[in-house]
Each structure stands twice: as structure tokens, then as C-alpha cells.
Design an enzyme around this catalytic site. Structure first.
Site, PDB file in Angstrom:
ATOM      1  CD  GLU A  80      -3.022  -0.610  -0.117  1.00  0.00           C
ATOM      2  OE1 GLU A  80      -3.084   0.556  -0.537  1.00  0.00           O
ATOM      3  OE2 GLU A  80      -3.634  -1.552  -0.647  1.00  0.00           O
ATOM      4  CE1 TYR A 112      -7.154   3.021  -0.395  1.00  0.00           C
ATOM      5  CE2 TYR A 112      -4.785   3.325  -0.051  1.00  0.00           C
ATOM      6  CZ  TYR A 112      -5.837   2.670  -0.675  1.00  0.00           C
ATOM      7  OH  TYR A 112      -5.583   1.656  -1.542  1.00  0.00           O
ATOM      8  CG  ASP A 169      -8.797   4.383  -4.187  1.00  0.00           C
ATOM      9  OD1 ASP A 169     -10.002   4.331  -4.521  1.00  0.00           O
ATOM     10  OD2 ASP A 169      -7.924   3.677  -4.718  1.00  0.00           O
TER      11      ASP A 169
END
Ligand code: SF4
Ligand SMILES: [Zn+2]
Length: 506
Positions: free
Chosen positions: A96, A180, A198
Site C-alpha cells: 500500500e 485509507y 481512494d
């Protein structure tokens, strides 16, 4: 009859079918895991939420599509096969952070090299900053890798090699992990049923739910997170979230979205709306050949607002037919404000109490107390001064002699999300409160003291109105007292005779 979306079972335009009582101000949405923003209360019509049935359809369509179409990526494989949750969390965390501002195709080889060099968080914690910087070389934004390293040391030293088990813990403990990334790691690696938002998810949700409010407005951000948390599949949260992101990246793209192969097509407001527009255009063409009936028939085309006063509908004037579904999401465009003028009447009885009326139970500012007011059209604004006596008499039962004694206080402006409202404030003193009434649309009325008014449920706009009245009255009191003090000599100021007598005494 216009063959509208109505006949096809679409939710568009729900103003006809859904009572406004179903609308919720955004502040009432679940606050679980939302970003720490404090949105202003907005009216969000039901079009922009999902029903239980729609959520079920969305989950099954989306997951079926994902199972058949998803890309095989190394971090996904680890998340699906690694039995140790901390190892899964570590891998998803690395992916990520690498994926922030970097394309998937670039990240794959970096990720594979990284994982073969530092397969666990303990391995990474033992590396030097120089080594990790070197391995990151080419990905840019080096603050990301510094935070990764710092986080690894923290997990090993402070948390004894164990990652926090949920979104809030991840956000709190891991440097560089925000809402997020925390949601992505928690759902993909740890199976927590939390949504992610997102850019891709924003676009999909804005189109599927017809969200026409600026995508970066705090109200919209809060609503997107609430929706994402609501729709995420509890059994397969990681797959669900990845499916939403993948759909945005590959099908519901910013330009030229592939609506014909989209699994969410049947739920998509943007798609239905642009479909409506196409049908509407063809209908207009058809009617141009039969001009007499054209006006009448096109007037049955549904309006765009889903319920009166909805802040999330894309206004008619902002809808560009040539863009179709790409009208959503709305970026940085300010919703056009309508100008409205309303005459507000402060009816005050002898003991200083004021008449307040309570708004209807549903709709905008439901059940709030306000001063009686009358909407002014351009024409009535012109004639307001002449007709105010009659209107106040008729609507509120005020005696004509009282109504004629009105004084103009001030113009007060208040900005609602897409209305610029001017309140033209008047004050009327009534000799007796008996006989005064209010129009039926209100739930009731009450004579209130200033304190009672301030402690009841009233809007900011009405408080502003009262402030304007008090400021105006304060000014006139000031003027009066200045005038009277100018007329009378102050204690310190000597009269001419005193002055001379003082001099004489000397
Ligand atoms: S139907 Fe089109 S606009 Fe709607 S979600 Fe699918 S791709 Fe996006
Ligand atoms: Zn709406």
C-alpha cells in the site's frame, strides 16, 4: 407520457416517489472510522444512499465480476495464502505504501525484490535506513520509505512484532498510515469489515449514487466513507475493497468508462441519468415535428433534484449533456447558488416576547423554530412594501393598524449550500397577542422570550436575524442616549454658570 426512468424502476427522479422525511443530514451517518472532518450538516436525499436490497445486489455483482476479472498481484497472493496475520499485514502495508503515487505495474517488481530481501517486519527493522533508501530508489517520495522503516522498528520494539488488529490501531500506531492505508491493511490483511475510499472508489460511488457535490467537500468525504463502510461485504471485505478500486481503475475510468461491461450498471444513477438525457433528446427531436404538443410533453420530464433542497443532486444548470456519466464526480466546482429573498417578520407583543413558528416535520430544517416569513418573488418584492400590511394581516391575523406600524430592521444574508438567502427583516409590535395565528404549513406557534428562543431548536440563520434586530436596537438606544447626554451636561462637565462661580471662588 414521457417514458422516463420511473417506468423502468429506476430511482430517478425520486422526488416524486420518496418522502423527504427519508432524507438524513450527513451528521447522522455512522461515524465509524470516518476521517476526522467535521462536515456541515447537509441535506442528502435518498438517491445518494443504498437500500438494503441494493447493497446485496452490489456485493454479489461486484464480487462475481472480481472473481472472474481480477489481476493476480503478489501482495494479493500473500494476503490470500499466508496464515500468519502479522505477515499478511506486513506485506499489504508495504504494497500500500509503495502504491501511493506509483502505478501497479511499476510496484510489482519493487515489491517482489523487497519481500525477498526483508520478508518480515523483524527483517526490515534490522535494515539500515541507507539500505532501505537504496531499495526504494526509483520510487520517489522518500519520506514514505523513512516512515516504513520507522514503523517497522516501532512494531518490533514497542508492539513486540505484532501489528494492531484494526483500522484505528493501524492509523494510530504506524507512521505514514492514514485512513485509507489503515482501511486497506485492516480489510485486506486482517479481514476487518471496513470500507476504503481512494480516487477510484470516489469516482465509482459518485457515479453509482449520482453525487453532484464537490468531491473534496468535507460533507462529501464523510458521506463517501459512510457509504464505503456500509456497503463493504462482511465475509470478504478485502476482496470487496480491492474490487471497488479495481473497477474504478479498469472499467469506471475517468475518461471513456466501459459502462456496457460494468457489473454495477443496473444500480448506476449516472448511467440512468445519461440514459434519460439520451431519451429526452430523442423525444425533443420527435416533438419538434409536432410543435404544439412539445412544450406540454417536455414539461413532464422529471426534475433533477431528488428531493426538495437536496444538496447532493447535480443541478440542472451544472449538468453537461455531452459528458454523460463523466459529469460525476464533481471536482472543485462550486455549486451554483440560487438567490432568494424572504421577508421575515418579528412580531413582538407588549411584554417583549416574540412569535416563533415551528417548521414542518419533514424537509429542509425540519421542526426548527423560526420567525414567520414570507418568500418574496421579484414581483412581490417590488410590491412588498405596499402589500405588507395586507399580507401580514391575512397570514398571521395581525391587526391592520399594528401591521402598518412595521419598521425595517436590516437585510441579513445567510448562505446555505446552494442558496444565497437574503432575509429582509421587519419588526411589528402587536398590541395584543390574541388573534395572531400562523399558516397551516407550520406545526404550531409560540410566543417566546429571547432566552426561550435561544434555547430552542433554531437555525443559525434565525439567530443571525435576532442578532441583527438587537444590533439595530442597540444602535438606536446608543443614539438616543448619546443624544440625551449631549443635551444634558455630564457630571464632569461644568455649566457656564458653575465655571464662572468656580472662577469667582478662586
Ligand atoms: S455504469 Fe458506467 S458510470 Fe456507472 S459505475 Fe459502471 S462504468 Fe461507472
Ligand atoms: Zn439528491
Amino acid at each position: 407520457m414521457y417514458p422516463s426512468a420511473l417506468s423502468r424502476g429506476s430511482r430517478f427522479p425520486p422526488s416524486i416517489w420518496l418522502p423527504s422525511a427519508q432524507c438524513l443530514p450527513v451528521s447522522e451517518f455512522s461515524a465509524m472510522g470516518k476521517p476526522k472532518v467535521k462536515p456541515a450538516t447537509s441535506l442528502i436525499g435518498p438517491l445518494h444512499n443504498f437500500t438494503g436490497e441494493e447493497v446485496a445486489t452490489l456485493r454479489s455483482h461486484l464480487l462475481a465480476w472480481y472473481d472472474a476479472n481480477h489481476r493476480v498481484l503478489p501482495w494479493r497472493t500473500i494476503a490470500a495464502t499466508e496464515p500468519n496475520p502479522h505477515r499478511r499485514a506486513y506485506a499489504v502495508w508495504i504494497s500500500e505504501i509503495m502504491l501511493q503515487q506509483t502505478q501497479v505495474s511499476t510496484v510489482v517488481s519493487y515489491f517482489e525484490k523487497w519481500m525477498s530481501r526483508w520478508p518480515t517486519v523483524e527483517d526490515l527493522a534490522q535494515a539500515t535506513l541507507e539500505e532501505v533508501n537504496q531499495a526504494w530508489s526509483g520510487l520517489g517520495y522518500y519520506s514514505r520509505v523513512r516512515r516504513l522503516h520507522e514503523g517497522a522498528v516501532k512494531v518490533v520494539e514497542k508492539l513486540k512484532g505484532k501489528f494492531p488488529s484494526d483500522r484505528d490501531g493501524l492509523v494510530e500506531e504506524l507512521p505514514g498510515v492514514g485512513q485509507y492505508s489503515g482501511s486497506a491493511i485492516a480489510s485486506i490483511a486482517l479481514g476487518q469489515a471496513v470500507g476504503v475510499v481512494d480516487g477510484n472508489v470516489n469516482r465509482v460511488l459518485a457515479r453509482v449514487r449520482g453525487i453532484g457535490m464537490d468531491i473534496s467537500a468535507p460533507t462529501t468525504v464523510a458521506h463517501m466513507w459512510a457509504l464505503a463502510d456500509e456497503i463493504v461485504d462482511a465475509e470478504r471485505p478485502g476482496d470487496f475493497n480491492q474490487a471497488m478500486m479495481e473497477l474504478g481503475a479498469t472499467v469506471c475510468t475517468p475518461k471513456a468508462p466501459k459502462c456496457s461491461s460494468c457489473p454495477l450498471r443496473s444500480l448506476c444513477v449516472a448511467q440512468q441519468r445519461s440514459g434519460c438525457v439520451q431519451q429526452r433528446s430523442s423525444i425533443k427531436n420527435h416533438f419538434q415535428q409536432h410543435k404544439e404538443s412539445a412544450e406540454e410533453e417536455t414539461s413532464t420530464i422529471p426534475d433533477i433534484e431528488c428531493v426538495a433542497g437536496c444538496d447532493f443532486c447535480l443541478q440542472k444548470e451544472d449538468w453537461d449533456e455531452s459528458l454523460g456519466v463523466q459529469n460525476y464526480p464533481v471536482k472543485g466546482r462550486k455549486t451554483k447558488q440560487r438567490e432568494e429573498t424572504t421577508a421575515v417578520v418579528i412580531l413582538e407583543c407588549e411584554d417583549g416576547r416574540m412569535l416563533l413558528v415551528q417548521r414542518p416535520k419533514g424537509g429542509l430544517l425540519a421542526s426548527l423554530w423560526e420567525f414567520p416569513h414570507i418568500a418574496l418573488t421579484e414581483e412581490s418584492e417590488e410590491h412588498w412594501e405596499k402589500t405588507v400590511g395586507g399580507q401580514v394581516t391575512e397570514l398571521f391575523g395581525v391587526l391592520e393598524s399594528d401591521a402598518a406600524s412595521r419598521t425595517f430592521i436590516a437585510d441579513v444574508t445567510h448562505i446555505f449550500s446552494h442558496i444565497r438567502q437574503t432575509y429582509r427583516v421587519y419588526k411589528i409590535r402587536v398590541a395584543s397577542e390574541r388573534g395572531v395565528c400562523w399558516p397551516e404549513r407550520y406545526q404550531g406557534g409560540q410566543w417566546m422570550t429571547r432566552e426561550q428562543f435561544l434555547s430552542s431548536a433554531t437555525s443559525t440563520a434565525m439567530k443571525k436575524v435576532l442578532k441583527a434586530v438587537e444590533a439595530q436596537e442597540g444602535k438606536s438606544k446608543d443614539k438616543k442616549s448619546k443624544k440625551s447626554s449631549a443635551d444634558q451636561p455630564s457630571k464632569k462637565q461644568k455649566t457656564i454658570s458653575q465655571f464662572f462661580s468656580t472662577v469667582a471662588k478662586k
